[in-house]
Design a protein around this motif. Structure first.
Motif, PDB file in Angstrom:
ATOM      1  N   ASN A 158      42.032  43.111  42.057  1.00  0.00           N
ATOM      2  CA  ASN A 158      42.293  43.167  43.503  1.00  0.00           C
ATOM      3  C   ASN A 158      43.009  41.910  43.985  1.00  0.00           C
ATOM      4  OD1 ASN A 158      42.283  44.434  45.981  1.00  0.00           O
ATOM      5  ND2 ASN A 158      40.231  43.741  46.530  1.00  0.00           N
ATOM      6  N   PHE A 159      43.999  41.452  43.178  1.00  0.00           N
ATOM      7  CA  PHE A 159      44.834  40.288  43.518  1.00  0.00           C
ATOM      8  C   PHE A 159      43.957  39.079  43.823  1.00  0.00           C
ATOM      9  CE2 PHE A 159      46.972  44.164  45.156  1.00  0.00           C
ATOM     10  CZ  PHE A 159      47.961  44.243  44.185  1.00  0.00           C
ATOM     11  N   TYR A 165      43.814  38.713  53.398  1.00  0.00           N
ATOM     12  CA  TYR A 165      44.128  40.145  53.407  1.00  0.00           C
ATOM     13  C   TYR A 165      45.636  40.376  53.470  1.00  0.00           C
ATOM     14  CZ  TYR A 165      44.797  44.706  55.608  1.00  0.00           C
ATOM     15  OH  TYR A 165      45.240  45.954  55.926  1.00  0.00           O
ATOM     16  N   LYS A 168      47.268  39.784  50.099  1.00  0.00           N
ATOM     17  CA  LYS A 168      46.948  40.870  49.167  1.00  0.00           C
ATOM     18  C   LYS A 168      47.839  42.085  49.442  1.00  0.00           C
ATOM     19  CE  LYS A 168      42.096  39.608  48.368  1.00  0.00           C
ATOM     20  NZ  LYS A 168      42.212  39.390  46.911  1.00  0.00           N
ATOM     21  N   GLN A 171      51.253  41.290  48.081  1.00  0.00           N
ATOM     22  CA  GLN A 171      51.238  41.400  46.616  1.00  0.00           C
ATOM     23  C   GLN A 171      51.271  42.868  46.198  1.00  0.00           C
ATOM     24  OE1 GLN A 171      50.706  39.147  43.838  1.00  0.00           O
ATOM     25  NE2 GLN A 171      51.420  37.523  45.194  1.00  0.00           N
ATOM     26  N   ASN A 172      50.544  43.710  46.898  1.00  0.00           N
ATOM     27  CA  ASN A 172      50.525  45.133  46.569  1.00  0.00           C
ATOM     28  C   ASN A 172      51.917  45.744  46.735  1.00  0.00           C
ATOM     29  OD1 ASN A 172      48.483  47.551  46.178  1.00  0.00           O
ATOM     30  ND2 ASN A 172      49.985  48.206  47.678  1.00  0.00           N
TER      31      ASN A 172
END
Length: 427
Positions: A158-159, A165, A168, A171-172
């Motif tokens: 989950n990074f 948040y 993340k 990154q996603n």
């Protein structure tokens, strides 16, 4: 020791002078292992009087590189730093990626040069191009492996290398874009025109074998990993859409509290009107009950009790006796048995009563109802009945010892003809 790095420009790795030169270079790295580890962990190393000789020595072999215009600060070379990152699985933001288009184009060029060297009889150049093709295909395979491994590690964790948040989410999105590029790369690696060129002549057989070993045979596994990573990334996006609005409000409140650490919510009495957020909480449930211990309200309770209508018990209804009803006669369905089925059942019963083998051919032939039927058809029906009843666990079959008498129709045909079946009671 600098002579073992004297490799001609554009030469292959076979141009390295000797095995001993490579051992000497690795030994030099081992001697300077503490300085290399210090530089990798700290990100850089400063040039001092104590380490000047060692730093200059590592700089000569391109292990250390000057940090921009700062001549007194050094970093690890890109190749060695990348190797250590892969070994210790160290992740950096947006660091996973590779330009596979140039590498794939290089493979095509090497195949063309290999073919030209073979046509012109240049054996040494042909071996060089084969070695370079093998190294290039292996390099692509390793980079795809490393890319998918880092992407899989980041998504499964989950990074974890970022905390917020928002990061993340970025990154996603980055990895989703990267996985789309990897998907295009896998399609390019299986380009039909390139594979046809490798399979066009026996001269390219070494190249074709190498390419399949490093690339083609591993494509199904890469696609499976790619689908798993993409599924996790899309699931993350789906969760973000569900909690995004609530997370945005919480993040806004957190930023407000950071800017106003002394904030205290007002008391409910200070609001002129009930705020909208107050309606989000469920109301208080109030249950009323009489307090019989209080004499001051006893008379009121008595008056209240008198106003409650009395409830009379409902009369019980008498149940009438039942009437006996006779069940209908069950219809019996008659199962019709053919002459062959009846003869087969009689044969199995006769075999259960006999301790000596009973010939099915003779038994069925002695049945008048089967006189007009070919004995081969009767035997075929018997074998089918035995197989079906054996699979269903019929007792009529389990207690028998059954032997098939066979003979070959033709030595060259491979067919075996069953001409009789003998059965008797199992000992």
């Amino acid at each position: 020791m600098s002579e073992f790095l004297d490799v001609p420009m554009g030469g292959s790795r076979r141009a390295t002078k000797s095995h001993e030169d490579i051992v000497a270079y690795i030994d030099m790295l081992y001697k300077e292992r503490h300085l290399i580890a210090e530089t990798y962990c700290g990100g850089r190393v400063e040039l001092t009087e104590q380490n000047q000789k060692r730093v200059r020595r590592l700089q000569q072999f391109r292990v250390l590189r000057p940090e921009g215009t700062r001549e007194e600060s050094f970093r690890l070379g890109i190749t060695l730093n990348k190797h250590l990152d892969e070994v210790f699985q160290r992740l950096a933001n947006y660091a996973v990626g590779s330009n596979f288009a140039d590498q794939i184009q290089r493979l095509s060029r090497l195949v063309e040069e290999f073919g030209m060297a073979r046509d012109e009889g240049r054996v040494d150049d042909q071996e060089n191009y084969l070695s370079d093709f093998d190294a290039a295909a292996f390099e692509i395979s390793e980079e795809v492996d490393a890319l998918l491994m880092h992407a899989r590690m980041s998504t499964d964790n989950n990074f974890a290398n970022v905390q917020t948040y928002k990061e993340k989410l970025r990154q996603n999105e980055h990895f989703l874009t990267l996985m789309n590029k990897v998907s295009g790369t896998l399609v390019a690696l299986q380009d039909r025109s390139f594979l046809d060129m490798l399979e066009s002549t026996l001269a390219f057989e070494p190249l074709n074998t190498t390419y399949y070993r490093h690339i083609v045979d591993r494509l199904p596994g890469w696609r499976a990993i790619l689908l798993d990573i993409t599924s996790v990334l899309k699931t993350f996006l789906d969760k973000e859409r569900k909690i995004g609005e609530a997370a945005k409000k919480i993040r806004t409140m957190a930023l407000y509290l950071q800017k106003n650490p002394g904030y205290q919510p007002r008391d409910a009495e200070e609001y002129a009107l009930i705020p909208d957020w107050a309606y989000l909480a469920p109301g208080i449930t109030i249950n009323a009950y009489p307090d019989l211990s209080r004499d001051d309200i006893r008379e009121n309770l008595i008056e209240t009790a008198r106003t409650i209508p009395s409830l009379t018990a409902a009369p019980r209804k008498a149940r009438s006796a039942g009437v006996l009803v006779h069940d209908d006669v069950v219809e019996v369905m008659e199962v019709k048995v053919t002459a062959v089925e009846a003869a087969i059942i009689n044969f199995l019963r006769a075999a259960n009563d006999s301790i000596t083998p009973v010939s099915a051919r003779e038994f069925l032939a002695s049945t008048p109802a089967l006189a007009s039927i070919d004995p081969k058809i009767s035997l075929l029906c018997l074998m089918s009945t035995i197989d079906s009843r054996r699979n269903s666990g019929a007792r009529l079959i389990d207690g028998l010892t059954i032997t098939r008498k066979t003979e070959a129709e033709d030595a060259r045909s491979g067919n075996v003809q069953v001409w009789d079946i003998c059965a008797c009671k199992r000992a």
